[in-house]
Design a protein around this motif. Structure first.
Motif, mmCIF file in Angstrom:
data_model
loop_
_atom_site.group_PDB
_atom_site.id
_atom_site.type_symbol
_atom_site.label_atom_id
_atom_site.label_comp_id
_atom_site.label_asym_id
_atom_site.label_seq_id
_atom_site.Cartn_x
_atom_site.Cartn_y
_atom_site.Cartn_z
ATOM 1 N N THR A 19 0.825 -1.208 0.000
ATOM 2 C CA THR A 19 0.000 0.000 0.000
ATOM 3 C C THR A 19 0.861 1.260 0.000
ATOM 4 O OG1 THR A 19 -0.106 0.145 2.394
ATOM 5 C CG2 THR A 19 -1.812 -1.168 1.316
ATOM 6 N N LEU A 20 0.210 2.365 -0.336
ATOM 7 C CA LEU A 20 0.897 3.659 -0.334
ATOM 8 C C LEU A 20 1.378 3.989 1.080
ATOM 9 C CD1 LEU A 20 1.672 6.191 -1.890
ATOM 10 C CD2 LEU A 20 -0.624 7.080 -1.529
ATOM 11 N N LYS A 21 0.564 3.631 2.068
ATOM 12 C CA LYS A 21 0.948 3.931 3.459
ATOM 13 C C LYS A 21 2.225 3.176 3.841
ATOM 14 C CE LYS A 21 -0.725 4.045 8.222
ATOM 15 N NZ LYS A 21 0.600 4.322 8.652
ATOM 16 N N GLU A 22 2.333 1.922 3.400
ATOM 17 C CA GLU A 22 3.549 1.152 3.713
ATOM 18 C C GLU A 22 4.778 1.820 3.100
ATOM 19 O OE1 GLU A 22 2.819 -3.444 3.766
ATOM 20 O OE2 GLU A 22 1.304 -2.530 2.491
ATOM 21 N N VAL A 23 4.624 2.294 1.863
ATOM 22 C CA VAL A 23 5.749 2.965 1.195
ATOM 23 C C VAL A 23 6.111 4.238 1.967
ATOM 24 C CG1 VAL A 23 6.456 4.182 -0.915
ATOM 25 C CG2 VAL A 23 5.196 2.023 -1.072
ATOM 26 N N ARG A 24 5.100 5.028 2.325
ATOM 27 C CA ARG A 24 5.369 6.282 3.041
ATOM 28 C C ARG A 24 6.007 6.015 4.402
ATOM 29 N NH1 ARG A 24 -0.171 9.630 1.490
ATOM 30 N NH2 ARG A 24 0.515 10.167 -0.613
ATOM 31 N N GLY B 202 7.998 -3.628 -11.486
ATOM 32 C CA GLY B 202 8.008 -2.207 -11.156
ATOM 33 C C GLY B 202 7.511 -1.282 -12.240
ATOM 34 N N ARG B 203 6.909 -1.846 -13.281
ATOM 35 C CA ARG B 203 6.462 -0.993 -14.379
ATOM 36 C C ARG B 203 5.446 0.040 -13.900
ATOM 37 N NH1 ARG B 203 4.973 -4.607 -19.041
ATOM 38 N NH2 ARG B 203 7.102 -5.255 -18.691
ATOM 39 N N THR B 204 4.583 -0.381 -12.973
ATOM 40 C CA THR B 204 3.562 0.580 -12.524
ATOM 41 C C THR B 204 3.954 1.302 -11.237
ATOM 42 O OG1 THR B 204 2.438 -1.220 -11.389
ATOM 43 C CG2 THR B 204 1.588 -0.624 -13.548
ATOM 44 N N CYS B 205 4.746 0.661 -10.385
ATOM 45 C CA CYS B 205 4.946 1.255 -9.057
ATOM 46 C C CYS B 205 6.232 2.058 -8.901
ATOM 47 C CB CYS B 205 4.884 0.175 -7.984
ATOM 48 S SG CYS B 205 6.067 -1.145 -8.277
ATOM 49 N N SER B 206 7.235 1.821 -9.743
ATOM 50 C CA SER B 206 8.524 2.471 -9.463
ATOM 51 C C SER B 206 8.412 3.992 -9.526
ATOM 52 C CB SER B 206 9.604 1.972 -10.423
ATOM 53 O OG SER B 206 9.250 2.304 -11.739
ATOM 54 N N GLN B 207 7.612 4.508 -10.460
ATOM 55 C CA GLN B 207 7.481 5.963 -10.572
ATOM 56 C C GLN B 207 6.747 6.546 -9.358
ATOM 57 O OE1 GLN B 207 9.100 7.910 -12.693
ATOM 58 N NE2 GLN B 207 9.978 5.954 -13.337
ATOM 59 N N VAL B 208 5.813 5.758 -8.807
ATOM 60 C CA VAL B 208 5.100 6.235 -7.605
ATOM 61 C C VAL B 208 6.074 6.299 -6.428
ATOM 62 C CG1 VAL B 208 3.219 5.769 -5.982
ATOM 63 C CG2 VAL B 208 2.935 5.212 -8.403
ATOM 64 N N VAL B 209 6.935 5.273 -6.323
ATOM 65 C CA VAL B 209 7.907 5.264 -5.219
ATOM 66 C C VAL B 209 8.853 6.455 -5.347
ATOM 67 C CG1 VAL B 209 9.740 3.947 -4.084
ATOM 68 C CG2 VAL B 209 7.735 2.755 -4.968
ATOM 69 N N ILE B 210 9.314 6.705 -6.563
ATOM 70 C CA ILE B 210 10.216 7.861 -6.775
ATOM 71 C C ILE B 210 9.504 9.161 -6.400
ATOM 72 C CG2 ILE B 210 11.305 9.246 -8.610
ATOM 73 C CD1 ILE B 210 12.166 6.587 -9.881
ATOM 74 N N ARG B 211 8.262 9.285 -6.832
ATOM 75 C CA ARG B 211 7.486 10.499 -6.512
ATOM 76 C C ARG B 211 7.357 10.681 -4.998
ATOM 77 N NH1 ARG B 211 1.433 9.738 -7.439
ATOM 78 N NH2 ARG B 211 1.623 9.025 -5.312
ATOM 79 N N GLU B 212 7.083 9.591 -4.290
ATOM 80 C CA GLU B 212 6.910 9.679 -2.841
ATOM 81 C C GLU B 212 8.221 10.034 -2.146
ATOM 82 O OE1 GLU B 212 4.116 9.608 -0.983
ATOM 83 O OE2 GLU B 212 3.043 9.572 -2.891
ATOM 84 N N ILE B 213 9.323 9.410 -2.600
ATOM 85 C CA ILE B 213 10.630 9.726 -1.984
ATOM 86 C C ILE B 213 10.933 11.216 -2.189
ATOM 87 C CG2 ILE B 213 13.119 9.309 -2.045
ATOM 88 C CD1 ILE B 213 12.504 6.447 -3.007
ATOM 89 N N ALA B 214 10.708 11.684 -3.431
ATOM 90 C CA ALA B 214 10.992 13.088 -3.740
ATOM 91 C C ALA B 214 10.126 14.016 -2.893
ATOM 92 C CB ALA B 214 10.758 13.339 -5.229
ATOM 93 N N SER B 215 8.855 13.644 -2.767
ATOM 94 C CA SER B 215 7.938 14.520 -2.047
ATOM 95 C C SER B 215 8.257 14.583 -0.550
ATOM 96 C CB SER B 215 6.518 14.028 -2.314
ATOM 97 O OG SER B 215 5.702 14.243 -1.242
ATOM 98 N N ILE B 216 8.660 13.448 0.026
ATOM 99 C CA ILE B 216 8.915 13.415 1.476
ATOM 100 C C ILE B 216 10.305 13.953 1.818
ATOM 101 C CG2 ILE B 216 9.197 11.843 3.468
ATOM 102 C CD1 ILE B 216 6.880 10.164 2.203
ATOM 103 N N THR B 217 11.304 13.642 0.960
ATOM 104 C CA THR B 217 12.676 14.060 1.302
ATOM 105 C C THR B 217 13.050 15.406 0.687
ATOM 106 O OG1 THR B 217 13.593 12.959 -0.648
ATOM 107 C CG2 THR B 217 13.456 11.656 1.396
#
Ligand code: SF4
Ligand code: SF4
Length: 261
Positions: free
Chosen positions: A179-184, A210-225
């Motif tokens: 889930t998104l919460k787990e990633v965050r 990772g075709r669908t999720c890798s960009q979301v993970v990058i976006r979340e890392i960028a947004s939080i850090t």
């Protein structure tokens, strides 16, 4: 008052609580059933003789607090939502209050919700400690909330915010159900590269790699850090390896040879 508003008086509520001595021993049932009606599921649900046998189906429940261990079976079976369980030994300043709750969506463990009085007024913010959702059409979910000890007789229900944190429900990686919460949560706990998050959560390790999720993970890392997303590496991805029957390989080779002829 009860007849006109449905709200019991303070005296009626007090009468449903056991002695101070009993309250110190552990969880106990509070049965706020003050009007005679033909009903007895509280009695049939209890296997500890905490509710005495009804001489007449219209009797009010006769509670024996010494036999009750606060199991909540009767809480989820009472059609009138008239029963709660209280544990005054929960902590130094909080009591655990277990209430029947039949609205949707159900709150989640850890949610902060508003404790409401018998009349629906807001009393205080409380934490949801547990959610029991027993199977069966005739069983009501039971929500455990931690309330201030001096508010335990006041609070009788909860209000769950309409706008809940939906990140805990949003699936980012459909292959591995992350889930998104787990990633965050992982990013907040210091894992700020795609590879770290992948190794811990298995995100991006499924067939789509990772075709669908890798960009979301990058976006979340960028947004939080606060990092520039273009500087973040997408992680290591490998083609899926699948076992193939030897016969299929031979077949393919033969087809290839035949095509050359
Ligand atoms: S809480 Fe459990 S033990 Fe107590 S009266 Fe209800 S069913 Fe009986
Ligand atoms: S099941 Fe609930 S409403 Fe029915 S008699 Fe027992 S406490 Fe009252």
């Amino acid at each position: 008052m009860l007849e006109k508003t449905g709200i019991p008086t303070k005296e009626q509520i007090d009468s449903a609580f056991p002695s101070e001595e009993r309250m110190k021993k552990g969880p106990f049932v509070v049965v706020e059933c003050f009007q005679k009606i033909p009903c007895n599921p509280c009695f049939t649900a209890c296997n500890r003789d905490g509710i005495k046998i009804f001489e007449d189906i219209n009797d009010l429940p006769n509670v024996d607090h010494e036999n009750c261990n606060g199991c909540t079976l009767c809480v989820s079976k009472c059609p009138g939502l008239a029963i709660t369980v209280v544990d005054m030994t929960y902590s130094e300043d909080k009591a655990l209050l277990k209430i029947p709750y039949e609205f949707l969506p159900l709150p989640r463990k850890g949610d902060r919700v508003t404790g409401l009085s018998h009349g629906g007024e807001e009393v205080e913010e409380v934490e949801v400690v547990n959610v029991q959702n027993p199977k069966g059409f005739d069983k009501t979910p039971v929500i455990s909330i931690a309330v201030s000890k001096d508010k335990v007789k006041e609070i009788r229900s909860i209000k769950v915010p309409k706008e809940r944190d939906r990140s805990r429900d949003e699936i980012v990686c459909r292959c591995s159900d992350v889930t998104l919460k787990e990633v965050r949560d992982l990013i907040h706990s210091g894992h700020t590269t795609v590879n770290e998050i992948k190794k811990i959560s298995r995100i991006g390790m499924g067939p789509c790699q990772g075709r669908t999720c890798s960009q979301v993970v990058i976006r979340e890392i960028a947004s939080i850090t606060g990092k520039d997303p273009s500087t973040l590496k997408p992680g290591t991805y490998r083609p899926v390896v699948r076992s193939v029957e030897m016969g299929k390989i031979l077949e393919a080779m033969e087809n290839e040879e035949a095509a050359k002829r």
